[in-house]
Design a protein around this motif. Structure first.
Motif, PDB file in Angstrom:
ATOM      1  N   SER A   2     -14.202  41.415 116.213  1.00 26.66           N
ATOM      2  CA  SER A   2     -14.255  42.872 116.250  1.00 26.66           C
ATOM      3  C   SER A   2     -13.565  43.444 115.025  1.00 26.66           C
ATOM      4  N   ASP A   3     -13.226  44.703 115.089  1.00 30.18           N
ATOM      5  CA  ASP A   3     -12.552  45.405 114.014  1.00 30.18           C
ATOM      6  C   ASP A   3     -11.173  44.783 113.773  1.00 30.18           C
ATOM      7  N   GLU A   4     -10.940  44.264 112.574  1.00 30.68           N
ATOM      8  CA  GLU A   4      -9.655  43.660 112.241  1.00 30.68           C
ATOM      9  C   GLU A   4      -8.961  44.518 111.198  1.00 30.68           C
ATOM     10  N   SER A   5      -7.665  44.724 111.364  1.00 27.46           N
ATOM     11  CA  SER A   5      -6.946  45.550 110.412  1.00 27.46           C
ATOM     12  C   SER A   5      -5.465  45.180 110.372  1.00 27.46           C
ATOM     13  N   ARG A   6      -4.760  45.815 109.462  1.00 30.58           N
ATOM     14  CA  ARG A   6      -3.344  45.551 109.228  1.00 30.58           C
ATOM     15  C   ARG A   6      -2.495  46.536 110.018  1.00 30.58           C
ATOM     16  N   LEU A   7      -1.437  46.023 110.629  1.00 28.44           N
ATOM     17  CA  LEU A   7      -0.503  46.835 111.398  1.00 28.44           C
ATOM     18  C   LEU A   7       0.907  46.452 110.942  1.00 28.44           C
ATOM     19  N   VAL A   8       1.778  47.440 110.765  1.00 31.37           N
ATOM     20  CA  VAL A   8       3.150  47.186 110.348  1.00 31.37           C
ATOM     21  C   VAL A   8       4.101  47.682 111.427  1.00 31.37           C
ATOM     22  N   VAL A   9       5.034  46.816 111.798  1.00 33.05           N
ATOM     23  CA  VAL A   9       6.074  47.144 112.766  1.00 33.05           C
ATOM     24  C   VAL A   9       7.353  47.377 111.973  1.00 33.05           C
ATOM     25  N   HIS A  10       7.938  48.569 112.101  1.00 34.04           N
ATOM     26  CA  HIS A  10       9.176  48.910 111.401  1.00 34.04           C
ATOM     27  C   HIS A  10      10.337  48.747 112.378  1.00 34.04           C
ATOM     28  N   THR A  11      11.194  47.759 112.120  1.00 33.92           N
ATOM     29  CA  THR A  11      12.334  47.490 112.996  1.00 33.92           C
ATOM     30  C   THR A  11      13.622  47.511 112.169  1.00 33.92           C
ATOM     31  N   ALA A  12      14.758  47.406 112.838  1.00 34.86           N
ATOM     32  CA  ALA A  12      16.051  47.336 112.151  1.00 34.86           C
ATOM     33  C   ALA A  12      16.155  46.083 111.284  1.00 34.86           C
ATOM     34  N   THR A  13      15.356  45.057 111.587  1.00 32.25           N
ATOM     35  CA  THR A  13      15.385  43.814 110.805  1.00 32.25           C
ATOM     36  C   THR A  13      14.414  43.853 109.632  1.00 32.25           C
ATOM     37  N   GLY A  14      13.662  44.935 109.474  1.00 34.49           N
ATOM     38  CA  GLY A  14      12.715  45.066 108.373  1.00 34.49           C
ATOM     39  C   GLY A  14      11.313  45.383 108.862  1.00 34.49           C
ATOM     40  N   ASP A  15      10.381  45.300 107.946  1.00 37.53           N
ATOM     41  CA  ASP A  15       8.980  45.562 108.242  1.00 37.53           C
ATOM     42  C   ASP A  15       8.259  44.239 108.477  1.00 37.53           C
ATOM     43  N   HIS A  16       7.430  44.204 109.517  1.00 41.00           N
ATOM     44  CA  HIS A  16       6.719  42.988 109.893  1.00 41.00           C
ATOM     45  C   HIS A  16       5.235  43.321 110.010  1.00 41.00           C
ATOM     46  N   THR A  17       4.407  42.593 109.274  1.00 39.12           N
ATOM     47  CA  THR A  17       2.971  42.864 109.215  1.00 39.12           C
ATOM     48  C   THR A  17       2.192  41.907 110.115  1.00 39.12           C
ATOM     49  N   PHE A  18       1.244  42.475 110.843  1.00 36.16           N
ATOM     50  CA  PHE A  18       0.360  41.710 111.716  1.00 36.16           C
ATOM     51  C   PHE A  18      -1.081  42.041 111.372  1.00 36.16           C
ATOM     52  N   THR A  19      -1.956  41.076 111.524  1.00 33.64           N
ATOM     53  CA  THR A  19      -3.393  41.306 111.461  1.00 33.64           C
ATOM     54  C   THR A  19      -3.838  41.479 112.902  1.00 33.64           C
ATOM     55  N   VAL A  20      -4.402  42.639 113.205  1.00 29.01           N
ATOM     56  CA  VAL A  20      -4.749  42.932 114.590  1.00 29.01           C
ATOM     57  C   VAL A  20      -6.243  43.153 114.761  1.00 29.01           C
ATOM     58  N   GLU A  21      -6.699  42.746 115.906  1.00 29.08           N
ATOM     59  CA  GLU A  21      -8.041  43.042 116.365  1.00 29.08           C
ATOM     60  C   GLU A  21      -7.905  44.319 117.183  1.00 29.08           C
ATOM     61  N   VAL A  22      -8.710  45.333 116.878  1.00 29.61           N
ATOM     62  CA  VAL A  22      -8.635  46.608 117.580  1.00 29.61           C
ATOM     63  C   VAL A  22      -9.731  46.672 118.631  1.00 29.61           C
ATOM     64  N   VAL A  23      -9.343  47.019 119.857  1.00 28.24           N
ATOM     65  CA  VAL A  23     -10.319  47.222 120.923  1.00 28.24           C
ATOM     66  C   VAL A  23     -10.136  48.625 121.482  1.00 28.24           C
ATOM     67  N   ASP A  24     -11.247  49.333 121.613  1.00 26.82           N
ATOM     68  CA  ASP A  24     -11.162  50.717 122.064  1.00 26.82           C
ATOM     69  C   ASP A  24     -12.265  51.104 123.039  1.00 26.82           C
ATOM     70  N   THR A  25     -12.975  50.108 123.566  1.00 30.24           N
ATOM     71  CA  THR A  25     -13.990  50.381 124.581  1.00 30.24           C
ATOM     72  C   THR A  25     -13.480  49.857 125.918  1.00 30.24           C
ATOM     73  N   PRO A  26     -13.972  50.392 127.015  1.00 31.65           N
ATOM     74  CA  PRO A  26     -13.551  49.867 128.320  1.00 31.65           C
ATOM     75  C   PRO A  26     -13.802  48.366 128.457  1.00 31.65           C
ATOM     76  N   GLU A  27     -14.940  47.883 127.940  1.00 30.88           N
ATOM     77  CA  GLU A  27     -15.266  46.465 128.032  1.00 30.88           C
ATOM     78  C   GLU A  27     -14.304  45.616 127.198  1.00 30.88           C
ATOM     79  N   GLY A  28     -14.029  46.071 125.985  1.00 33.47           N
ATOM     80  CA  GLY A  28     -13.111  45.350 125.111  1.00 33.47           C
ATOM     81  C   GLY A  28     -11.698  45.329 125.660  1.00 33.47           C
ATOM     82  N   ARG A  29     -11.257  46.467 126.191  1.00 36.41           N
ATOM     83  CA  ARG A  29      -9.905  46.533 126.771  1.00 36.41           C
ATOM     84  C   ARG A  29      -9.818  45.658 128.021  1.00 36.41           C
ATOM     85  N   ALA A  30     -10.884  45.598 128.802  1.00 36.23           N
ATOM     86  CA  ALA A  30     -10.861  44.777 130.022  1.00 36.23           C
ATOM     87  C   ALA A  30     -10.764  43.290 129.688  1.00 36.23           C
TER      88      ALA A  30
END
Length: 138
Positions: A11-39
């Motif tokens: 599916s749709d793959e994209s970059r996500l950054v988590v900003h924490t006290a320990t720094g920035d952490h990057t993840f490659t995420v699959e995005v789901v936004d339909t009822p079927e995908g979320r299920a």
């Protein structure tokens, strides 16, 4: 014969950054936004790369809950408001457990990552998530 597809092929793959006290952490995420995908989510997957995850977009804020009935790997569930602020984190959801895991109030997004990963990077409520779908307006 079933082929194992990389995250990007599913599916749709994209970059996500988590900003924490320990720094920035990057993840490659699959995005789901339909009822079927979320299920379906990460059900039946046997592994997840350390820097990978799945971002569920519910399109508006609302209380949500997840379960692990047909999920084979432990996951952390990060519940995120429309503004990108982490509302709560459920660490190490148990594989194949039918127990409901609710958000602590309305959220628009849920990030699933490997179980224990949120503790490794110091991710806590109040941290910010950056992604093209998340407004990040204060």
């Amino acid at each position: 014969m079933l082929a194992s597809l990389p995250l990007a092929a599913c599916s749709d793959e994209s970059r996500l950054v988590v900003h924490t006290a320990t720094g920035d952490h990057t993840f490659t995420v699959e995005v789901v936004d339909t009822p079927e995908g979320r299920a379906k989510g990460l059900m039946y997957r046997q592994e997840l790369a350390e820097d990978a995850g799945m971002l569920f977009d519910f399109k508006q804020e609302r209380p949500v809950s997840f379960w692990m009935q047909n999920t084979f790997i432990p996951l952390d569930m990060v519940f995120i408001g429309a503004d990108g602020v982490v509302r709560n984190v459920h660490v190490n959801a148990r594989p194949r457990d039918p127990t409901s895991i609710p958000s602590d109030g309305p959220v628009q997004f849920v990030l699933e990552i490997n179980g224990g990963r949120s503790k490794e990077i110091g991710l806590v409520a109040g941290d910010r998530i950056e992604h093209e779908r998340i407004s990040n307006e204060k």
